[in-house]
Design a protein around this motif. Structure first.
Motif, PDB file in Angstrom:
ATOM      1  N   GLY A 110       0.863  -1.096   0.003  1.00  0.00           N
ATOM      2  CA  GLY A 110      -0.029  -0.137  -0.156  1.00  0.00           C
ATOM      3  C   GLY A 110       0.904   1.179  -0.005  1.00  0.00           C
ATOM      4  O   GLY A 110       2.094   1.163   0.153  1.00  0.00           O
ATOM      5  N   MET A 111       0.384   2.311  -0.412  1.00  0.00           N
ATOM      6  CA  MET A 111       1.147   3.510  -0.345  1.00  0.00           C
ATOM      7  C   MET A 111       0.029   4.509  -0.047  1.00  0.00           C
ATOM      8  O   MET A 111      -1.031   4.869  -0.663  1.00  0.00           O
ATOM      9  N   LEU A 112       0.528   5.403   1.061  1.00  0.00           N
ATOM     10  CA  LEU A 112      -0.444   6.457   1.455  1.00  0.00           C
ATOM     11  C   LEU A 112       0.152   7.913   1.132  1.00  0.00           C
ATOM     12  O   LEU A 112       1.278   8.317   1.208  1.00  0.00           O
ATOM     13  N   GLU A 113      -0.974   8.640   0.387  1.00  0.00           N
ATOM     14  CA  GLU A 113      -0.452   9.925   0.114  1.00  0.00           C
ATOM     15  C   GLU A 113      -1.033  10.920   0.718  1.00  0.00           C
ATOM     16  O   GLU A 113      -2.517  10.698   0.859  1.00  0.00           O
ATOM     17  N   GLY A 150      10.254  11.359  12.605  1.00  0.00           N
ATOM     18  CA  GLY A 150      10.343  10.581  13.778  1.00  0.00           C
ATOM     19  C   GLY A 150       9.437   9.254  13.359  1.00  0.00           C
ATOM     20  O   GLY A 150       9.646   8.278  14.127  1.00  0.00           O
ATOM     21  N   LEU A 151       8.573   9.185  12.365  1.00  0.00           N
ATOM     22  CA  LEU A 151       7.610   8.044  12.342  1.00  0.00           C
ATOM     23  C   LEU A 151       8.590   6.928  11.699  1.00  0.00           C
ATOM     24  O   LEU A 151       8.245   5.698  11.949  1.00  0.00           O
ATOM     25  N   GLU A 152       9.585   7.477  11.074  1.00  0.00           N
ATOM     26  CA  GLU A 152      10.301   6.324  10.435  1.00  0.00           C
ATOM     27  C   GLU A 152      11.219   5.504  11.432  1.00  0.00           C
ATOM     28  O   GLU A 152      11.762   4.263  11.192  1.00  0.00           O
ATOM     29  N   GLN A 153      11.037   5.854  12.708  1.00  0.00           N
ATOM     30  CA  GLN A 153      11.736   4.971  13.834  1.00  0.00           C
ATOM     31  C   GLN A 153      10.783   3.742  14.342  1.00  0.00           C
ATOM     32  O   GLN A 153      11.154   2.856  15.194  1.00  0.00           O
ATOM     33  N   PHE A 154       9.588   3.741  13.934  1.00  0.00           N
ATOM     34  CA  PHE A 154       8.540   2.660  14.141  1.00  0.00           C
ATOM     35  C   PHE A 154       8.284   1.656  13.029  1.00  0.00           C
ATOM     36  O   PHE A 154       8.280   2.209  11.652  1.00  0.00           O
ATOM     37  N   SER A 155       8.326   0.349  13.371  1.00  0.00           N
ATOM     38  CA  SER A 155       8.181  -0.652  12.366  1.00  0.00           C
ATOM     39  C   SER A 155       6.675  -0.663  11.783  1.00  0.00           C
ATOM     40  O   SER A 155       6.610  -1.116  10.690  1.00  0.00           O
ATOM     41  N   HIS A 156       5.789  -0.363  12.712  1.00  0.00           N
ATOM     42  CA  HIS A 156       4.434  -0.558  12.350  1.00  0.00           C
ATOM     43  C   HIS A 156       3.516   0.766  12.691  1.00  0.00           C
ATOM     44  O   HIS A 156       3.908   1.334  13.636  1.00  0.00           O
ATOM     45  N   ILE A 157       2.454   0.898  12.232  1.00  0.00           N
ATOM     46  CA  ILE A 157       1.524   1.923  12.288  1.00  0.00           C
ATOM     47  C   ILE A 157       0.324   1.442  12.291  1.00  0.00           C
ATOM     48  O   ILE A 157      -0.129   0.578  11.793  1.00  0.00           O
ATOM     49  N   TRP A 158      -0.603   2.256  13.015  1.00  0.00           N
ATOM     50  CA  TRP A 158      -2.145   2.199  12.938  1.00  0.00           C
ATOM     51  C   TRP A 158      -2.533   3.306  12.088  1.00  0.00           C
ATOM     52  O   TRP A 158      -2.240   4.355  12.068  1.00  0.00           O
ATOM     53  N   LEU A 159      -3.500   2.828  11.100  1.00  0.00           N
ATOM     54  CA  LEU A 159      -4.312   3.453  10.107  1.00  0.00           C
ATOM     55  C   LEU A 159      -5.733   3.634  10.657  1.00  0.00           C
ATOM     56  O   LEU A 159      -6.292   2.529  10.900  1.00  0.00           O
ATOM     57  N   VAL A 160      -6.296   4.725  10.646  1.00  0.00           N
ATOM     58  CA  VAL A 160      -7.704   5.060  11.080  1.00  0.00           C
ATOM     59  C   VAL A 160      -8.304   5.218   9.723  1.00  0.00           C
ATOM     60  O   VAL A 160      -7.741   6.410   9.141  1.00  0.00           O
ATOM     61  N   GLU A 184       7.125   0.186   5.614  1.00  0.00           N
ATOM     62  CA  GLU A 184       8.535   0.001   4.828  1.00  0.00           C
ATOM     63  C   GLU A 184       9.387   1.138   4.735  1.00  0.00           C
ATOM     64  O   GLU A 184      10.608   1.114   4.508  1.00  0.00           O
ATOM     65  N   GLY A 185       8.735   2.195   4.713  1.00  0.00           N
ATOM     66  CA  GLY A 185       9.680   3.568   4.275  1.00  0.00           C
ATOM     67  C   GLY A 185       8.813   4.731   4.059  1.00  0.00           C
ATOM     68  O   GLY A 185       7.482   4.521   3.759  1.00  0.00           O
ATOM     69  N   ILE A 186       9.310   5.879   4.140  1.00  0.00           N
ATOM     70  CA  ILE A 186       8.910   7.171   4.176  1.00  0.00           C
ATOM     71  C   ILE A 186       9.689   7.801   2.768  1.00  0.00           C
ATOM     72  O   ILE A 186      10.832   8.204   2.832  1.00  0.00           O
ATOM     73  N   GLU A 187       8.933   7.930   1.514  1.00  0.00           N
ATOM     74  CA  GLU A 187       9.523   8.615   0.738  1.00  0.00           C
ATOM     75  C   GLU A 187       9.296  10.210   0.541  1.00  0.00           C
ATOM     76  O   GLU A 187       8.177  10.457   0.839  1.00  0.00           O
ATOM     77  N   SER A 188      10.347  10.740   0.214  1.00  0.00           N
ATOM     78  CA  SER A 188      10.239  12.390  -0.085  1.00  0.00           C
ATOM     79  C   SER A 188       9.951  12.665  -1.446  1.00  0.00           C
ATOM     80  O   SER A 188      10.701  12.212  -2.342  1.00  0.00           O
ATOM     81  N   PRO A 222       8.041  15.592  -4.548  1.00  0.00           N
ATOM     82  CA  PRO A 222       7.720  17.178  -4.374  1.00  0.00           C
ATOM     83  C   PRO A 222       6.451  17.543  -3.983  1.00  0.00           C
ATOM     84  O   PRO A 222       6.213  18.459  -3.553  1.00  0.00           O
ATOM     85  N   LYS A 223       5.493  16.515  -3.844  1.00  0.00           N
ATOM     86  CA  LYS A 223       4.093  16.709  -3.326  1.00  0.00           C
ATOM     87  C   LYS A 223       4.293  16.322  -1.733  1.00  0.00           C
ATOM     88  O   LYS A 223       3.190  16.484  -1.329  1.00  0.00           O
ATOM     89  N   GLY A 224       5.354  16.087  -1.305  1.00  0.00           N
ATOM     90  CA  GLY A 224       5.066  15.559   0.312  1.00  0.00           C
ATOM     91  C   GLY A 224       5.632  14.282   0.536  1.00  0.00           C
ATOM     92  O   GLY A 224       5.932  13.479  -0.507  1.00  0.00           O
ATOM     93  N   PRO A 225       5.571  13.851   1.626  1.00  0.00           N
ATOM     94  CA  PRO A 225       5.892  12.386   2.106  1.00  0.00           C
ATOM     95  C   PRO A 225       5.004  11.587   1.698  1.00  0.00           C
ATOM     96  O   PRO A 225       3.538  11.803   1.622  1.00  0.00           O
ATOM     97  N   VAL A 226       5.265  10.321   1.294  1.00  0.00           N
ATOM     98  CA  VAL A 226       4.636   9.138   0.984  1.00  0.00           C
ATOM     99  C   VAL A 226       5.115   8.025   1.755  1.00  0.00           C
ATOM    100  O   VAL A 226       6.076   7.702   1.778  1.00  0.00           O
ATOM    101  N   LEU A 227       4.040   7.366   2.313  1.00  0.00           N
ATOM    102  CA  LEU A 227       4.392   6.212   3.190  1.00  0.00           C
ATOM    103  C   LEU A 227       4.020   4.884   2.440  1.00  0.00           C
ATOM    104  O   LEU A 227       2.933   4.675   1.642  1.00  0.00           O
ATOM    105  N   HIS A 228       5.374   4.069   2.407  1.00  0.00           N
ATOM    106  CA  HIS A 228       5.287   2.690   1.658  1.00  0.00           C
ATOM    107  C   HIS A 228       4.597   1.799   2.805  1.00  0.00           C
ATOM    108  O   HIS A 228       5.478   1.638   3.863  1.00  0.00           O
ATOM    109  N   LEU A 229       3.811   0.871   2.652  1.00  0.00           N
ATOM    110  CA  LEU A 229       3.207   0.109   3.605  1.00  0.00           C
ATOM    111  C   LEU A 229       3.396  -1.434   2.965  1.00  0.00           C
ATOM    112  O   LEU A 229       3.143  -1.553   1.803  1.00  0.00           O
ATOM    113  N   THR A 230       3.207  -2.427   3.816  1.00  0.00           N
ATOM    114  CA  THR A 230       2.978  -3.583   3.486  1.00  0.00           C
ATOM    115  C   THR A 230       1.879  -4.415   4.614  1.00  0.00           C
ATOM    116  O   THR A 230       1.903  -3.742   5.640  1.00  0.00           O
ATOM    117  N   GLY A 231       1.105  -5.325   4.331  1.00  0.00           N
ATOM    118  CA  GLY A 231       0.423  -6.064   5.009  1.00  0.00           C
ATOM    119  C   GLY A 231      -1.082  -5.481   5.294  1.00  0.00           C
ATOM    120  O   GLY A 231      -1.935  -5.753   5.990  1.00  0.00           O
TER     121      GLY A 231
END
Length: 254
Positions: free
Chosen positions: A38-41, A54-64, A114-118, A120-129
């Protein structure tokens, strides 16, 4: 006693893009298909690099998130639902389930960051599971904290362990050839498909371990002759099932 509450305004902060293009086939819990990407924009107002610092320090996140494709019957919610885990026949209270058919269509999922990509439109979160429909609005993100979120003494009700009724997945020669070609653009495609089908996406009222003479009660088609389809990525995954064995037939372009 009547309680007056001020209106609450909730605004999505972004949208998640996933490989699941329709509700059928989505894993019923997060991380059952551990490779599902998944990819969160973020929407422009929330696309600020400092907001995820600081979010990159965590391996998992909760999505609401919002179950934005849920349609309530007659516009009303039901106090009782039929969880797939109970075979789709037994009812429990809606608040004793994770059903998307709720008074407020809000869902939560714990997924791997999995990672945070920088960009031009801002950060993008790359996710799995992920176990979320493509284009789902996301309301909030919170880091997963093992020391408090994992409760070893918690009771688990009618779902005490993962469902062990795993299906055996195989690929036809045609599907294997198509898979090899598509894996050039989609990494981990074979494990993604395998993990999705291992969990048996068929309706909960059908028990994969019953004799194959069972017929689909809606179509009167023998189960072993029925061809199922799941929209994944940019293709239609066609497959058949016989008991607890699933065979992928083809990966057809949409």
């Amino acid at each position: 006693m009547a309680v007056h509450l001020e209106p609450v305004h909730i605004e999505p902060i972004g949208v998640i893009h996933t490989c699941f293009k329709e509700k059928f086939g989505i894993p019923r819990q997060p991380n059952l298909a551990a490779k599902a990407p998944g990819m969160l924009e973020f929407f422009p107002e929330f696309a600020r690099p400092e907001a995820v610092r600081g979010l990159e320090q965590f391996s998992h996140i909760w999505l609401v998130f919002v179950f934005h494709k849920v349609v309530k019957k007659n516009g009303k919610w039901s106090s009782m639902v039929r969880p797939p885990r109970l075979g789709g026949n037994k009812k429990v209270g809606v608040f004793a389930s994770r059903s998307p058919f709720r008074p407020n269509p809000i869902g939560i999922s714990c997924v791997r960051l999995e990672g945070i990509e920088s960009t031009p439109k801002g950060p993008v979160l790359h996710l799995t599971g992920v176990d979320i429909l493509d284009q789902t609005p996301v309301l909030d993100i919170k880091p997963y904290l093992p020391y408090s979120d994992r409760l070893d003494t918690a009771r688990d009700g009618f779902a005490p362990a993962p469902d062990n009724k795993r299906c055996q997945v195989s690929f036809s020669d045609m599907a294997a050839t198509q898979l090899q070609e598509k894996e050039k653009a989609i990494p981990n495609l074979m494990p993604i498909i395998t993990q999705v089908l291992e969990n048996d996406p068929r309706p909960a009222y059908f028990d994969a371990h019953l004799p194959n003479l069972e017929r689909d009660i809606r179509t009167d088609v023998p189960q072993e002759n029925r061809v199922y389809g799941i929209r994944l990525f940019d293709f239609d995954l066609k497959w058949q099932a016989s008991g607890n064995k699933i065979r992928v037939l083809s990966l057809d372009p949409v």
